[in-house]
Design a protein around this motif. Structure first.
Motif, PDB file in Angstrom:
ATOM      1  N   GLY A 137       1.806   0.584  -2.052  1.00  0.00           N
ATOM      2  CA  GLY A 137       0.710   0.497  -2.999  1.00  0.00           C
ATOM      3  C   GLY A 137      -0.396  -0.394  -2.495  1.00  0.00           C
ATOM      4  N   LYS A 138      -0.066  -1.508  -1.833  1.00  0.00           N
ATOM      5  CA  LYS A 138      -1.114  -2.390  -1.317  1.00  0.00           C
ATOM      6  C   LYS A 138      -1.780  -1.752  -0.110  1.00  0.00           C
ATOM      7  N   SER A 139      -3.102  -1.853  -0.050  1.00  0.00           N
ATOM      8  CA  SER A 139      -3.835  -1.330   1.090  1.00  0.00           C
ATOM      9  C   SER A 139      -4.725  -2.410   1.684  1.00  0.00           C
ATOM     10  N   THR A 140      -4.906  -2.333   2.985  1.00  0.00           N
ATOM     11  CA  THR A 140      -5.865  -3.187   3.687  1.00  0.00           C
ATOM     12  C   THR A 140      -7.070  -2.334   4.037  1.00  0.00           C
ATOM     13  N   PHE A 141      -8.253  -2.823   3.672  1.00  0.00           N
ATOM     14  CA  PHE A 141      -9.479  -2.048   3.825  1.00  0.00           C
ATOM     15  C   PHE A 141     -10.313  -2.525   5.011  1.00  0.00           C
ATOM     16  N   GLY A 142     -10.992  -1.568   5.642  1.00  0.00           N
ATOM     17  CA  GLY A 142     -12.023  -1.910   6.610  1.00  0.00           C
ATOM     18  C   GLY A 142     -13.301  -2.298   5.883  1.00  0.00           C
ATOM     19  N   ASP A 143     -14.312  -2.693   6.664  1.00  0.00           N
ATOM     20  CA  ASP A 143     -15.570  -3.145   6.074  1.00  0.00           C
ATOM     21  C   ASP A 143     -16.504  -2.014   5.675  1.00  0.00           C
ATOM     22  N   GLY A 144     -16.160  -0.797   6.028  1.00  0.00           N
ATOM     23  CA  GLY A 144     -16.955   0.343   5.597  1.00  0.00           C
ATOM     24  C   GLY A 144     -18.003   0.782   6.607  1.00  0.00           C
ATOM     25  N   THR A 145     -18.326   2.082   6.537  1.00  0.00           N
ATOM     26  CA  THR A 145     -19.409   2.663   7.329  1.00  0.00           C
ATOM     27  C   THR A 145     -20.353   3.367   6.361  1.00  0.00           C
ATOM     28  N   GLY A 198     -21.889  -6.200   2.523  1.00  0.00           N
ATOM     29  CA  GLY A 198     -21.620  -5.766   3.892  1.00  0.00           C
ATOM     30  C   GLY A 198     -20.166  -5.881   4.316  1.00  0.00           C
ATOM     31  N   MET A 199     -19.330  -6.220   3.380  1.00  0.00           N
ATOM     32  CA  MET A 199     -17.917  -6.418   3.720  1.00  0.00           C
ATOM     33  C   MET A 199     -17.046  -5.392   3.009  1.00  0.00           C
ATOM     34  N   GLY A 200     -15.782  -5.390   3.401  1.00  0.00           N
ATOM     35  CA  GLY A 200     -14.836  -4.506   2.746  1.00  0.00           C
ATOM     36  C   GLY A 200     -14.272  -5.141   1.497  1.00  0.00           C
ATOM     37  N   LEU A 201     -13.215  -4.536   1.010  1.00  0.00           N
ATOM     38  CA  LEU A 201     -12.565  -5.022  -0.203  1.00  0.00           C
ATOM     39  C   LEU A 201     -11.466  -6.017   0.173  1.00  0.00           C
ATOM     40  N   LYS A 202     -11.542  -7.192  -0.407  1.00  0.00           N
ATOM     41  CA  LYS A 202     -10.517  -8.206  -0.158  1.00  0.00           C
ATOM     42  C   LYS A 202      -9.621  -8.311  -1.387  1.00  0.00           C
ATOM     43  N   LEU A 203      -8.310  -8.222  -1.179  1.00  0.00           N
ATOM     44  CA  LEU A 203      -7.362  -8.239  -2.286  1.00  0.00           C
ATOM     45  C   LEU A 203      -7.186  -9.656  -2.805  1.00  0.00           C
ATOM     46  N   ILE A 204      -7.389  -9.833  -4.112  1.00  0.00           N
ATOM     47  CA  ILE A 204      -7.259 -11.158  -4.724  1.00  0.00           C
ATOM     48  C   ILE A 204      -5.833 -11.342  -5.261  1.00  0.00           C
ATOM     49  N   TYR A 205      -5.430 -10.463  -6.156  1.00  0.00           N
ATOM     50  CA  TYR A 205      -4.091 -10.449  -6.737  1.00  0.00           C
ATOM     51  C   TYR A 205      -3.681  -9.003  -6.966  1.00  0.00           C
ATOM     52  N   TYR A 206      -2.378  -8.795  -7.063  1.00  0.00           N
ATOM     53  CA  TYR A 206      -1.902  -7.479  -7.426  1.00  0.00           C
ATOM     54  C   TYR A 206      -0.664  -7.609  -8.301  1.00  0.00           C
ATOM     55  N   SER A 207      -0.294  -6.497  -8.911  1.00  0.00           N
ATOM     56  CA  SER A 207       0.859  -6.487  -9.806  1.00  0.00           C
ATOM     57  C   SER A 207       1.610  -5.177  -9.620  1.00  0.00           C
ATOM     58  N   VAL A 208       2.935  -5.256  -9.565  1.00  0.00           N
ATOM     59  CA  VAL A 208       3.747  -4.041  -9.411  1.00  0.00           C
ATOM     60  C   VAL A 208       4.346  -3.596 -10.737  1.00  0.00           C
ATOM     61  N   ALA A 262       4.455  -4.761 -15.381  1.00  0.00           N
ATOM     62  CA  ALA A 262       4.253  -5.783 -16.407  1.00  0.00           C
ATOM     63  C   ALA A 262       5.146  -6.991 -16.124  1.00  0.00           C
ATOM     64  N   GLY A 263       4.543  -8.167 -16.170  1.00  0.00           N
ATOM     65  CA  GLY A 263       5.259  -9.404 -15.945  1.00  0.00           C
ATOM     66  C   GLY A 263       5.423  -9.830 -14.509  1.00  0.00           C
ATOM     67  N   ILE A 264       4.932  -8.996 -13.569  1.00  0.00           N
ATOM     68  CA  ILE A 264       5.102  -9.294 -12.139  1.00  0.00           C
ATOM     69  C   ILE A 264       3.740  -9.294 -11.450  1.00  0.00           C
ATOM     70  N   THR A 265       3.358 -10.437 -10.898  1.00  0.00           N
ATOM     71  CA  THR A 265       2.102 -10.528 -10.160  1.00  0.00           C
ATOM     72  C   THR A 265       2.342 -11.267  -8.846  1.00  0.00           C
ATOM     73  N   ASP A 266       1.440 -11.049  -7.900  1.00  0.00           N
ATOM     74  CA  ASP A 266       1.565 -11.728  -6.617  1.00  0.00           C
ATOM     75  C   ASP A 266       0.195 -11.909  -5.998  1.00  0.00           C
ATOM     76  N   LYS A 267       0.101 -12.905  -5.118  1.00  0.00           N
ATOM     77  CA  LYS A 267      -1.166 -13.209  -4.482  1.00  0.00           C
ATOM     78  C   LYS A 267      -1.505 -12.186  -3.406  1.00  0.00           C
ATOM     79  N   GLY A 268      -2.808 -11.963  -3.279  1.00  0.00           N
ATOM     80  CA  GLY A 268      -3.302 -11.148  -2.195  1.00  0.00           C
ATOM     81  C   GLY A 268      -3.862 -12.026  -1.089  1.00  0.00           C
ATOM     82  N   GLU A 269      -4.915 -11.549  -0.472  1.00  0.00           N
ATOM     83  CA  GLU A 269      -5.500 -12.211   0.691  1.00  0.00           C
ATOM     84  C   GLU A 269      -6.354 -13.425   0.313  1.00  0.00           C
ATOM     85  N   VAL A 270      -7.043 -13.368  -0.848  1.00  0.00           N
ATOM     86  CA  VAL A 270      -8.008 -14.416  -1.228  1.00  0.00           C
ATOM     87  C   VAL A 270      -7.781 -14.872  -2.670  1.00  0.00           C
ATOM     88  N   PRO A 271      -6.630 -15.481  -3.008  1.00  0.00           N
ATOM     89  CA  PRO A 271      -6.319 -15.805  -4.406  1.00  0.00           C
ATOM     90  C   PRO A 271      -6.909 -17.114  -4.930  1.00  0.00           C
TER      91      PRO A 271
END
Lengths: 114, 110
Positions: free
Chosen positions: A100-108, B40-50, B52-61
């Protein structure tokens, strides 16, 4: 270290021609790859995906190619249309506990000129 | 079927203020995510959940908190807003790999 890289920030093509968007990854645990399309002021929308057991997946004008040995994938759009002008994100994910978790590029940013 | 909805669409905060970004999905997805996208950047994951009641940190929490009391809702809390949190925030949900995104919240911290 960026695990998913889209080295071309922008691409401009003429309407009717082929658009080729590239993506490289470094994590060998990635086994599922996706492309998303994003228009300004909207959220990304899923476009097409490919599993690591395949090397090609086609959906209408969109084809994704995967080269596992090179850790490279590409999205081909044929023929390109002005409505395809958008930002395209490459994403990669793993099965298993990280499913379910995905790692994204910066986009084109693709611009299709009429 | 509304998909993923986010409120508010826009918000301006002063440094040190707090706020909650709301996210709701009606697809009965177990997985939910919060991302931020800087220019100009991509999507950075902050938090996610699998689920109800379950959460976990992403890349930038750092600077954020989440909760998941129901399958449908996944609010993101900003405490003590800082200019570095100026960004566009996207919520997403998925059954598995393919994610469905909300329209985003544009947040400016001044």
């Amino acid at each position: 270290d960026q695990q998913v890289k889209q080295n071309s920030p922008s691409l401009s093509v003429q309407e009717g021609r082929i658009s080729i968007l590239n993506c490289d990854y470094t994590n060998s645990m990635f086994d599922y790859f996706l492309w998303y399309k994003k228009y300004p002021a909207e959220g990304p929308t899923f476009l097409i995906s490919i599993s690591s057991i395949k090397d090609k997946n086609e959906d209408g004008r969109f084809t994704v190619f995967l080269n596992k040995s090179a850790k490279h994938l590409s999205l081909h759009i044929v023929p390109s249309q002005p409505g395809d002008s958008a930002v395209y994100f490459c994403a990669a994910s793993e099965y298993g506990t990280n499913a379910g978790k995905s790692t994204f590029g910066d986009g084109t940013t693709l611009t299709v000129k009429p | 079927n509304a998909g993923v909805t986010q409120t508010p669409k826009f918000r301006i905060l002063k440094i040190g203020q707090s706020m909650t970004l709301q996210c709701t999905q009606d697809m009965n997805h177990n997985y939910m995510y919060w991302y931020r996208q800087d220019p100009g950047m991509g999507l950075k994951l902050i938090y996610y959940s699998v689920g109800a009641g379950i959460t976990d940190k992403g890349e930038v929490p750092n600077g954020y908190n989440v909760s998941r009391s129901t399958t449908e809702d996944f609010p993101l809390r900003l405490e003590l807003a800082a200019p570095s949190q100026t960004s566009v925030y996207f919520c997403a949900s998925s059954y598995y790999n393919e994610q469905f995104f909300g329209p985003g919240t544009r947040l400016t911290v001044l």
